[in-house]
Motif scaffolding. Structure first.
Motif, PDB file in Angstrom:
ATOM      1  N   SER A  97      -6.943 -39.651 -10.708  1.00  0.00           N
ATOM      2  CA  SER A  97      -6.707 -40.385 -11.811  1.00  0.00           C
ATOM      3  C   SER A  97      -7.464 -39.724 -13.257  1.00  0.00           C
ATOM      4  CB  SER A  97      -7.202 -41.703 -11.731  1.00  0.00           C
ATOM      5  OG  SER A  97      -8.616 -41.792 -11.535  1.00  0.00           O
ATOM      6  N   GLU A  98      -6.717 -40.055 -14.287  1.00  0.00           N
ATOM      7  CA  GLU A  98      -7.266 -39.399 -15.481  1.00  0.00           C
ATOM      8  C   GLU A  98      -8.583 -39.709 -15.950  1.00  0.00           C
ATOM      9  OE1 GLU A  98      -6.935 -37.338 -19.342  1.00  0.00           O
ATOM     10  OE2 GLU A  98      -5.505 -37.556 -18.005  1.00  0.00           O
ATOM     11  N   LEU A 123      -4.098 -29.167  -7.942  1.00  0.00           N
ATOM     12  CA  LEU A 123      -4.703 -30.319  -8.761  1.00  0.00           C
ATOM     13  C   LEU A 123      -3.378 -31.095  -9.543  1.00  0.00           C
ATOM     14  CD1 LEU A 123      -6.957 -32.383  -9.383  1.00  0.00           C
ATOM     15  CD2 LEU A 123      -7.750 -30.691 -11.213  1.00  0.00           C
ATOM     16  N   THR A 124      -3.208 -32.394  -9.448  1.00  0.00           N
ATOM     17  CA  THR A 124      -2.504 -32.986 -10.453  1.00  0.00           C
ATOM     18  C   THR A 124      -3.400 -34.148 -11.111  1.00  0.00           C
ATOM     19  OG1 THR A 124      -0.440 -32.464  -9.357  1.00  0.00           O
ATOM     20  CG2 THR A 124      -0.609 -34.261 -10.806  1.00  0.00           C
ATOM     21  N   VAL A 125      -3.638 -34.105 -12.433  1.00  0.00           N
ATOM     22  CA  VAL A 125      -4.094 -35.235 -12.989  1.00  0.00           C
ATOM     23  C   VAL A 125      -3.184 -36.078 -13.801  1.00  0.00           C
ATOM     24  CG1 VAL A 125      -5.781 -35.914 -14.666  1.00  0.00           C
ATOM     25  CG2 VAL A 125      -6.325 -34.014 -13.244  1.00  0.00           C
ATOM     26  N   ALA A 126      -3.121 -37.357 -13.448  1.00  0.00           N
ATOM     27  CA  ALA A 126      -2.153 -38.228 -14.089  1.00  0.00           C
ATOM     28  C   ALA A 126      -2.676 -39.692 -13.855  1.00  0.00           C
ATOM     29  CB  ALA A 126      -0.862 -38.094 -13.267  1.00  0.00           C
ATOM     30  N   LEU A 127      -1.909 -40.757 -14.434  1.00  0.00           N
ATOM     31  CA  LEU A 127      -2.255 -42.241 -14.145  1.00  0.00           C
ATOM     32  C   LEU A 127      -2.152 -42.621 -12.710  1.00  0.00           C
ATOM     33  CD1 LEU A 127      -0.451 -43.895 -17.229  1.00  0.00           C
ATOM     34  CD2 LEU A 127      -2.518 -42.993 -17.222  1.00  0.00           C
ATOM     35  N   SER A 128      -2.852 -43.563 -12.353  1.00  0.00           N
ATOM     36  CA  SER A 128      -3.029 -43.736 -11.120  1.00  0.00           C
ATOM     37  C   SER A 128      -1.491 -44.485 -10.487  1.00  0.00           C
ATOM     38  CB  SER A 128      -4.014 -45.314 -10.653  1.00  0.00           C
ATOM     39  OG  SER A 128      -5.191 -44.572 -10.852  1.00  0.00           O
ATOM     40  N   GLY A 129      -0.835 -45.109 -11.262  1.00  0.00           N
ATOM     41  CA  GLY A 129       0.359 -45.412 -10.926  1.00  0.00           C
ATOM     42  C   GLY A 129       1.439 -44.223 -10.637  1.00  0.00           C
ATOM     43  N   VAL A 130       1.345 -43.316 -11.518  1.00  0.00           N
ATOM     44  CA  VAL A 130       2.145 -42.133 -11.625  1.00  0.00           C
ATOM     45  C   VAL A 130       1.781 -41.223 -10.121  1.00  0.00           C
ATOM     46  CG1 VAL A 130       2.871 -39.860 -12.457  1.00  0.00           C
ATOM     47  CG2 VAL A 130       2.660 -42.044 -13.955  1.00  0.00           C
ATOM     48  N   LEU A 131       0.681 -41.161  -9.817  1.00  0.00           N
ATOM     49  CA  LEU A 131       0.059 -40.544  -8.814  1.00  0.00           C
ATOM     50  C   LEU A 131       0.697 -41.119  -7.433  1.00  0.00           C
ATOM     51  CD1 LEU A 131      -3.882 -39.818  -9.614  1.00  0.00           C
ATOM     52  CD2 LEU A 131      -1.721 -38.167  -9.409  1.00  0.00           C
ATOM     53  N   ALA A 145      -7.619 -42.558  -6.733  1.00  0.00           N
ATOM     54  CA  ALA A 145      -7.151 -43.067  -7.827  1.00  0.00           C
ATOM     55  C   ALA A 145      -7.789 -44.710  -7.937  1.00  0.00           C
ATOM     56  CB  ALA A 145      -5.741 -43.038  -8.018  1.00  0.00           C
ATOM     57  N   LYS A 146      -7.057 -45.497  -8.655  1.00  0.00           N
ATOM     58  CA  LYS A 146      -7.436 -46.778  -9.011  1.00  0.00           C
ATOM     59  C   LYS A 146      -6.486 -47.631  -8.093  1.00  0.00           C
ATOM     60  CE  LYS A 146      -7.761 -47.257 -13.250  1.00  0.00           C
ATOM     61  NZ  LYS A 146      -7.594 -45.801 -13.778  1.00  0.00           N
ATOM     62  N   ARG A 147      -6.971 -48.960  -7.641  1.00  0.00           N
ATOM     63  CA  ARG A 147      -6.139 -49.866  -7.099  1.00  0.00           C
ATOM     64  C   ARG A 147      -6.668 -51.045  -7.771  1.00  0.00           C
ATOM     65  NH1 ARG A 147      -7.797 -50.360  -0.557  1.00  0.00           N
ATOM     66  NH2 ARG A 147     -10.012 -51.554  -0.990  1.00  0.00           N
ATOM     67  N   ARG A 148      -5.677 -52.277  -7.535  1.00  0.00           N
ATOM     68  CA  ARG A 148      -6.132 -53.497  -7.896  1.00  0.00           C
ATOM     69  C   ARG A 148      -6.953 -54.228  -6.830  1.00  0.00           C
ATOM     70  NH1 ARG A 148      -2.261 -56.268 -12.556  1.00  0.00           N
ATOM     71  NH2 ARG A 148      -4.321 -57.643 -12.545  1.00  0.00           N
ATOM     72  N   SER A 213      -3.323 -39.248 -21.978  1.00  0.00           N
ATOM     73  CA  SER A 213      -4.475 -38.735 -22.019  1.00  0.00           C
ATOM     74  C   SER A 213      -5.675 -39.569 -22.445  1.00  0.00           C
ATOM     75  CB  SER A 213      -4.372 -37.296 -22.778  1.00  0.00           C
ATOM     76  OG  SER A 213      -5.706 -36.840 -22.932  1.00  0.00           O
ATOM     77  N   LEU A 214      -6.834 -39.625 -21.589  1.00  0.00           N
ATOM     78  CA  LEU A 214      -7.838 -40.217 -22.134  1.00  0.00           C
ATOM     79  C   LEU A 214      -8.794 -39.569 -23.334  1.00  0.00           C
ATOM     80  CD1 LEU A 214      -9.966 -42.486 -21.525  1.00  0.00           C
ATOM     81  CD2 LEU A 214     -11.238 -40.926 -19.807  1.00  0.00           C
ATOM     82  N   SER A 215      -8.484 -38.605 -23.073  1.00  0.00           N
ATOM     83  CA  SER A 215      -9.108 -37.682 -24.571  1.00  0.00           C
ATOM     84  C   SER A 215      -8.524 -38.321 -25.902  1.00  0.00           C
ATOM     85  CB  SER A 215      -9.143 -36.007 -24.423  1.00  0.00           C
ATOM     86  OG  SER A 215      -7.790 -35.878 -24.407  1.00  0.00           O
TER      87      SER A 215
END
Length: 286
Positions: A97-98, A123-131, A145-148, A213-215
């Protein structure tokens, strides 16, 4: 004899330019990193790092040591790989996750690559949902990544509170003004949690910045454009946590490891253990 752990902390400070960021990248406390540097300086009898209230930089002796330290750690990894009982090979596609990628990912990747030089890590960096979508289509072998809360997907590494952040929280004092929200695009988990909390409390809002992007989001928040939601430990520098009661509380998120069915179990286990050693605890994958 020089201590490789101390050398690793020394190089992390040199690479990040900060004791705080070095500690985060290594998954250690800042005081531990400081102790490593002090002991290294004591062993060599030289000052290696110049630090004041504005910057952290290497002294001339530190610059000399840096090259030798990188060489020593490289040799250590080569020897470890040469004599490892199970020398792993193959390809492993990791999705991260980003927000984690901008905090502690470097230390995980660096140590894994050293320990398993024959593994082709992608490596792939993306939003959790996209991953998760990419993994479902067979493009990623292991997702971190994140989950709820309540989601049973994956194996829990740690749980973390989400917080509201802004450059100047006092600007949110007027409740009649819609909350200016800085957010990832859908299917962002943090975006959904923030909007649900605002809607449930009938608080008006508007999206002022959307960026994958978080940046980019951090730049907008630091410019004072609005409010950003992030896990507490990953709050970008220059932003302040908004005091409780100003905006509604946010539910926690959980960071999990999700292997793809059919992925190489040995490779997945090795990388999962590396992630747990940096940010979670000991991991045993059945």
């Amino acid at each position: 004899m020089l201590d490789l752990v101390q050398l690793r902390s020394f190089l992390a400070v040199q690479q990040t330019g900060s004791f705080t960021r070095a500690a985060e990248s290594l998954g250690l406390g800042q005081s531990t990193v400081s102790q490593h540097i002090q002991r290294l300086e004591g062993a060599l009898g030289r000052r290696l790092i110049f630090r004041d209230t504005h910057r952290v930089s290497l002294t001339p002796d530190g610059e000399v040591l840096a090259g030798h330290a990188r060489a020593m750690l490289s040799i250590d990894a080569q020897v470890f790989g040469l004599f490892a009982e199970n020398k792993l090979r193959g390809q492993l596609r990791l999705g991260v996750s980003e927000d984690f990628a901008t905090s502690r990912l470097t230390a995980v990747l660096e140590d894994f690559i050293r320990a398993y030089p024959s593994v082709d890590l992608q490596l792939t960096v993306a939003l959790s949902g996209v991953l998760y979508q990419m993994q479902d289509s067979g493009e990623i072998d292991l997702v971190f990544a994140k989950r709820r809360l309540g989601d049973q997907r994956g194996r829990l590494v740690y749980r973390e509170p989400l917080i509201w952040l802004a450059r100047d929280p006092q600007q949110l004092a007027d409740p009649s003004t819609p909350v200016p929200l800085i957010a990832f695009p859908p299917p962002s988990i943090t975006r959904n949690i923030a909007l649900e909390a605002l809607n449930a409390n009938r608080i008006p809002w508007r999206i002022v910045c959307t960026c994958s992007s978080l940046s980019g989001l951090t730049a907008a928040a630091r410019a004072g454009m609005g409010v950003l939601v992030q896990p507490r430990s990953m709050a970008p520098a220059g932003l302040k946590e908004i005091a409780p009661g100003v905006l509604p509380p946010l539910e926690d998120v959980e960071f999990v490891l999700v292997p793809r069915i059919g992925a190489d179990e040995a490779l997945v286990t090795a990388l999962s253990n590396e992630i747990f050693s940096k940010v979670g605890g000991n991991l045993e994958i059945a």
